[in-house]
Write a protein that holds these residues in place. Sequence first.
Motif, PDB file in Angstrom:
ATOM      1  N   MET A 465       0.849  -1.181   0.000  1.00  0.00           N
ATOM      2  CA  MET A 465       0.000   0.000   0.000  1.00  0.00           C
ATOM      3  C   MET A 465       0.887   1.234   0.000  1.00  0.00           C
ATOM      4  SD  MET A 465      -2.921   0.714   2.890  1.00  0.00           S
ATOM      5  CE  MET A 465      -4.190   1.958   2.757  1.00  0.00           C
ATOM      6  N   TYR A 466       0.531   2.220  -0.802  1.00  0.00           N
ATOM      7  CA  TYR A 466       1.315   3.456  -0.907  1.00  0.00           C
ATOM      8  C   TYR A 466       0.440   4.634  -0.477  1.00  0.00           C
ATOM      9  CZ  TYR A 466       3.549   0.062  -3.986  1.00  0.00           C
ATOM     10  OH  TYR A 466       4.096  -1.086  -4.507  1.00  0.00           O
ATOM     11  N   LEU A 467       0.847   5.319   0.592  1.00  0.00           N
ATOM     12  CA  LEU A 467       0.046   6.378   1.206  1.00  0.00           C
ATOM     13  C   LEU A 467       0.451   7.749   0.685  1.00  0.00           C
ATOM     14  CD1 LEU A 467       0.295   5.218   4.935  1.00  0.00           C
ATOM     15  CD2 LEU A 467      -1.582   4.752   3.336  1.00  0.00           C
ATOM     16  N   ASP A 468      -0.543   8.662   0.611  1.00  0.00           N
ATOM     17  CA  ASP A 468      -0.204  10.070   0.375  1.00  0.00           C
ATOM     18  C   ASP A 468      -0.310  10.896   1.649  1.00  0.00           C
ATOM     19  OD1 ASP A 468      -2.931  10.496   0.764  1.00  0.00           O
ATOM     20  OD2 ASP A 468      -3.215  11.625  -1.098  1.00  0.00           O
ATOM     21  N   GLY A 469      -0.827  10.312   2.721  1.00  0.00           N
ATOM     22  CA  GLY A 469      -0.944  11.016   3.994  1.00  0.00           C
ATOM     23  C   GLY A 469      -2.156  11.902   4.093  1.00  0.00           C
ATOM     24  N   ASN A 470      -2.952  11.991   3.005  1.00  0.00           N
ATOM     25  CA  ASN A 470      -4.145  12.847   2.997  1.00  0.00           C
ATOM     26  C   ASN A 470      -5.426  12.029   2.880  1.00  0.00           C
ATOM     27  OD1 ASN A 470      -2.625  15.366   2.966  1.00  0.00           O
ATOM     28  ND2 ASN A 470      -2.044  14.792   0.881  1.00  0.00           N
ATOM     29  N   GLY A 471      -5.363  10.769   3.270  1.00  0.00           N
ATOM     30  CA  GLY A 471      -6.552   9.923   3.233  1.00  0.00           C
ATOM     31  C   GLY A 471      -6.705   9.139   1.947  1.00  0.00           C
ATOM     32  N   ASN A 472      -5.685   9.207   1.075  1.00  0.00           N
ATOM     33  CA  ASN A 472      -5.733   8.455  -0.174  1.00  0.00           C
ATOM     34  C   ASN A 472      -4.572   7.474  -0.226  1.00  0.00           C
ATOM     35  OD1 ASN A 472      -7.920  10.153  -1.390  1.00  0.00           O
ATOM     36  ND2 ASN A 472      -6.321  11.712  -1.218  1.00  0.00           N
ATOM     37  N   ALA A 473      -4.779   6.373  -0.935  1.00  0.00           N
ATOM     38  CA  ALA A 473      -3.736   5.362  -1.049  1.00  0.00           C
ATOM     39  C   ALA A 473      -3.920   4.580  -2.336  1.00  0.00           C
ATOM     40  CB  ALA A 473      -3.771   4.420   0.152  1.00  0.00           C
ATOM     41  N   LEU A 474      -2.871   3.880  -2.727  1.00  0.00           N
ATOM     42  CA  LEU A 474      -2.891   2.987  -3.879  1.00  0.00           C
ATOM     43  C   LEU A 474      -2.416   1.621  -3.399  1.00  0.00           C
ATOM     44  CD1 LEU A 474      -1.157   5.473  -6.329  1.00  0.00           C
ATOM     45  CD2 LEU A 474      -3.606   4.965  -6.226  1.00  0.00           C
ATOM     46  N   ILE A 475      -3.066   0.545  -3.873  1.00  0.00           N
ATOM     47  CA  ILE A 475      -2.771  -0.794  -3.368  1.00  0.00           C
ATOM     48  C   ILE A 475      -2.441  -1.726  -4.528  1.00  0.00           C
ATOM     49  CG2 ILE A 475      -3.734  -2.819  -2.212  1.00  0.00           C
ATOM     50  CD1 ILE A 475      -5.247  -1.037  -0.358  1.00  0.00           C
ATOM     51  N   LEU A 476      -1.354  -2.474  -4.378  1.00  0.00           N
ATOM     52  CA  LEU A 476      -0.913  -3.483  -5.331  1.00  0.00           C
ATOM     53  C   LEU A 476      -0.853  -4.834  -4.623  1.00  0.00           C
ATOM     54  CD1 LEU A 476       0.437  -4.374  -8.052  1.00  0.00           C
ATOM     55  CD2 LEU A 476       2.630  -3.727  -7.010  1.00  0.00           C
ATOM     56  N   SER A 477      -1.402  -5.870  -5.246  1.00  0.00           N
ATOM     57  CA  SER A 477      -1.324  -7.194  -4.639  1.00  0.00           C
ATOM     58  C   SER A 477       0.117  -7.699  -4.651  1.00  0.00           C
ATOM     59  CB  SER A 477      -2.228  -8.184  -5.389  1.00  0.00           C
ATOM     60  OG  SER A 477      -1.736  -8.420  -6.693  1.00  0.00           O
ATOM     61  N   ALA A 478       0.476  -8.479  -3.648  1.00  0.00           N
ATOM     62  CA  ALA A 478       1.838  -9.015  -3.520  1.00  0.00           C
ATOM     63  C   ALA A 478       1.759 -10.423  -2.961  1.00  0.00           C
ATOM     64  CB  ALA A 478       2.680  -8.109  -2.623  1.00  0.00           C
ATOM     65  N   ASP A 479       1.152 -11.311  -3.748  1.00  0.00           N
ATOM     66  CA  ASP A 479       1.054 -12.714  -3.354  1.00  0.00           C
ATOM     67  C   ASP A 479       1.203 -13.571  -4.598  1.00  0.00           C
ATOM     68  OD1 ASP A 479      -1.610 -12.922  -4.605  1.00  0.00           O
ATOM     69  OD2 ASP A 479      -2.324 -11.792  -2.891  1.00  0.00           O
TER      70      ASP A 479
END
Length: 603
Positions: A465-479
């Motif tokens: 998960m990659y955060l922007d610190g402003n309540g938004n994020a981007l998620i990439l699966s890693a399995d």
Amino acid sequence: MKTTRVFLSVAAAGVLGVLGGCGGGGSKPTPPPVAITVSLGGQPPTSLTVNAQTALTANVANDSASAGVKWTVTCGSSGACGSFSNASTGSGASTTYTAPSAVPSGSTVTVTATSVTDGTKTASATITITQPTPTLANGTYVFHLSGQDNLGQCFTVGAFTVANGAITGGEQDFSDSGSAYSSLIAASGSSLSAGSGSNLQITLKLTNANVPNDNGVLTFRASKTAGARWLISEYDGFATGSGSMDLQTSTAAPSGSYAFLASGVGFDTSGKGIATGLGGILNISGTSISLQNSIFDLNFGTTLSLAKSFTAGSVSTVDSMGRFSISLTPDPSVLKDFVLTGYTVGPNQVLLIESQTDNLKYNLGGTALAQGNNAGNFNQNSLSGKAYVYGGEGSDSIGAVDFAGVFGFNTDGTLSGPLAINDLTNYGEDTITGGTYTVGTIGRVTLEDVATQHAPLKANYGFVMYLDGNGNALILSADDVEVSSGPATLRTTSSPQLAGGYALAGRGFVNDSNGTPWSAVGPQTISSANYSGFTDYNDGGSLNPNITLSGSESSSTGVLTLMGLNPIVNSTALLNYAIDNKHVVTITIDQDLLGLLQMESTQ
């Protein structure tokens, strides 16, 4: 709001008494009572726009009880046909009729005045309900579409300028698994026009004849949300796809740290397409990529390369439409060098597409989010006690797959929450029963050993998960069981109250013999868990305007049943995951339709 007055009169058919006998003798027979009859007087309006009002009056004659009339309205969208200020009025008294907030099915309503004394006597008027002609305010609009063409997954990102209701020019980038092109958008041949109801149709004429589109034209329908934002769906014979469009608020050069994610299709050495996700953190300093605190993760068909570094990177100047490029050289043992083309939406967001003019030549589209002053300051408390609503698309061993749900970040470092899946074989909501999370200082978060109640894919999940610190994020699966990716947003209410007008857009696949792709966009009205509205529906390039969408959400199970979303079967089961009262991620949970949708309030 313009108000007109319409008079409906209730008249009597006079009955003459017949004199009895001849010459003046004899008694007069008692005449029968004068019957109440109803006829329209005056000219009712032939049409009203949504939410408009008109005054209605009924005059009742020969009503010895002076009981007046009652008012009713019917239409093709039961319960969403409009309302009256007074449902009953005396003779000559007026009531105000308010048109519905959305165009009903069939586009007409019938208002009726009925005599209270004699319910068989009525007067009716049919009124067409319309939307005001939609338009765009002056400015530059940045848009993106993700969907399917005849080669599989495709992406379009671009920007165009509007002045006084006309498109004056722009540029766009396109990518699918066969090619990638850039093109200018010409003023001549581009237009804004009315779609169905309140939907806007946007037609963009591309100057590059090589772009594999519908005769060099990109067409999409748009449904307005709040502010200057629209949800969109491709509406031509070339491709399906959905996305969004925003009024550009800045064309400043990117600066500082950005969370980024690009996903789609990669290719192995034989040229076979492989589901791929690529994400990380980019630290931009002037025209260079600062290698310190820049990192990337790669999921290439469930083959993972995590926490890898770049060896070089640069950023081009930004043009007048906010377009620029990021050239990146990763660890060569992991990935070839590649170029991401970006369109700036505003200070905090950039839309991305891989140019394929690079050595990588993948087919990827995505987003970058600015971290601003939050860069380098993340820790476990950045997520502890919070919950993020997630919606992701991708592929597993069965085929296309969608995920949606809520990642709950417990204070003890564990995970919880609902997580729904649909790959047309496994479908429905599950429960996260295990898993941990760790937050890195640059905003990279690992979610490990994410166990679900029934483990539909027979293995635990992993995510980055990659955060922007402003309540938004981007998620990439890693399995090693699936490749998926998508946005996540901080949930601000656990008990949402969805009501009023919303725009809805989505895409996916119909479970028919061809796995036909679909996309749709349109306005919806939610009232007491009941949904009504329409979509302009693209069924694999077959265009279907103004398709009625209706249904309701169960108070006991939370399952939303919608009619009109699947062209093959009558109803579709879905689950809503609300971020707040105004933003909702929705996933289909039956084996007839694969789909991920979003709803955004118009208020």
